[in-house]
Design a protein around this motif. Structure first.
Motif, short mmCIF file in Angstrom:
data_model
loop_
_atom_site.label_atom_id
_atom_site.label_comp_id
_atom_site.label_asym_id
_atom_site.label_seq_id
_atom_site.Cartn_x
_atom_site.Cartn_y
_atom_site.Cartn_z
N ALA A 204 0.83 -1.21 0.00
CA ALA A 204 0.00 0.00 0.00
C ALA A 204 0.86 1.25 0.00
O ALA A 204 0.57 2.23 -0.71
N ALA A 205 1.96 1.25 0.78
CA ALA A 205 2.88 2.40 0.82
C ALA A 205 3.52 2.60 -0.56
O ALA A 205 3.68 3.74 -1.02
N ALA A 206 3.89 1.50 -1.21
CA ALA A 206 4.49 1.59 -2.54
C ALA A 206 3.49 2.14 -3.56
O ALA A 206 3.83 2.95 -4.43
N GLN A 207 2.24 1.69 -3.45
CA GLN A 207 1.19 2.16 -4.36
C GLN A 207 0.96 3.66 -4.19
O GLN A 207 0.83 4.40 -5.17
N LEU A 208 0.93 4.11 -2.94
CA LEU A 208 0.75 5.54 -2.69
C LEU A 208 1.94 6.33 -3.22
O LEU A 208 1.77 7.42 -3.80
N GLY A 209 3.15 5.79 -3.04
CA GLY A 209 4.33 6.45 -3.56
C GLY A 209 4.26 6.63 -5.07
O GLY A 209 4.64 7.68 -5.59
N GLU A 210 3.76 5.62 -5.75
CA GLU A 210 3.63 5.70 -7.21
C GLU A 210 2.61 6.77 -7.59
O GLU A 210 2.79 7.52 -8.56
N ARG A 211 1.53 6.85 -6.85
CA ARG A 211 0.49 7.85 -7.16
C ARG A 211 0.99 9.27 -6.90
O ARG A 211 0.69 10.18 -7.67
#
Length: 213
Positions: A204-211
């Motif tokens: 989830a942290a990685a997904q937010l970072g990508e966004r």
């Protein structure tokens, strides 16, 4: 192959670097100290400070020192709503997947500040974690994850009972977003399985970072 050359404003770059340096100093800096850190002439530093002071981004403190001004709060105030908007769907998916309250936490000085919170929809009880909650970065999974991110680690951190008796937390840092020191985490009243929850929080942290990137 044609290589594009991007021109930048040296003065603006120095001013932004000066703000970064001042933000990392709890006691502020003198003109001489800032000049040494930036590696530029004192006269240039003084002009930068005078300009930033005029806009409220720098203020004078005791001993002829300069510190970050309260004008940065106005700029920061516009950032949190944007972070919340981007983080909401990520936190919603995480909260319902894990069955625990999910949150986005940012570093605010020496404290961890919760800027977005999403509660799970399919649990009988959960932790009521409020937006605006603060605690030292050294306590709790969210703050510890931010500190780990500063060292370049993307690993999750888990804690038990550090912020609330009996509460368990798992958090992972948001990596690779310039100017953002944050973590995504979950908190529950019961024990959390690190082997199961940890990787989901990291994802989830990685997904937010990508966004955000």
């Amino acid at each position: 192959m044609v290589v594009a050359v991007v021109e930048i404003s040296q003065t603006l770059d120095r001013g932004l670097r000066l703000l970064e340096v001042l933000s990392g100093s709890s006691d502020g800096l003198t003109v001489a100290e800032a000049s040494t850190v930036l590696g530029v002439n004192r006269t240039i530093v003084y002009r930068l400070l005078a300009t930033l002071e005029q806009h409220g981004l720098v203020r004078r403190v005791a001993g002829g020192r300069f510190s970050v001004g309260f004008g940065v709060l106005t700029l920061a105030g516009s950032v949190q709503p944007s972070l919340r908007q981007v983080a909401q769907p990520v936190l919603r998916a995480l909260a319902d997947d894990v069955g625990a309250t999910a949150h986005l936490t940012i570093a605010d000085g020496a404290e961890a500040l919760a800027v977005a919170v999403v509660e799970p929809t399919r649990t009988d009880y959960h932790v009521a974690y409020r937006v605006g909650s603060r605690h030292p970065l050294e306590r709790g999974a969210a703050g510890r994850a931010v500190l780990g991110g500063r060292e370049g680690s993307a690993a999750f951190v888990s804690t038990v009972g550090e912020l609330q008796t009996g509460a368990s937390g798992v958090a992972a840092p948001v990596i690779g977003v310039p100017g953002v020191e944050a973590s995504v985490g979950v908190i529950a009243l019961s024990a959390l399985d690190d082997d199961t929850v940890g990787p989901r929080v990291v994802a989830a942290a990685a997904q937010l970072g990508e966004r955000l990137g």
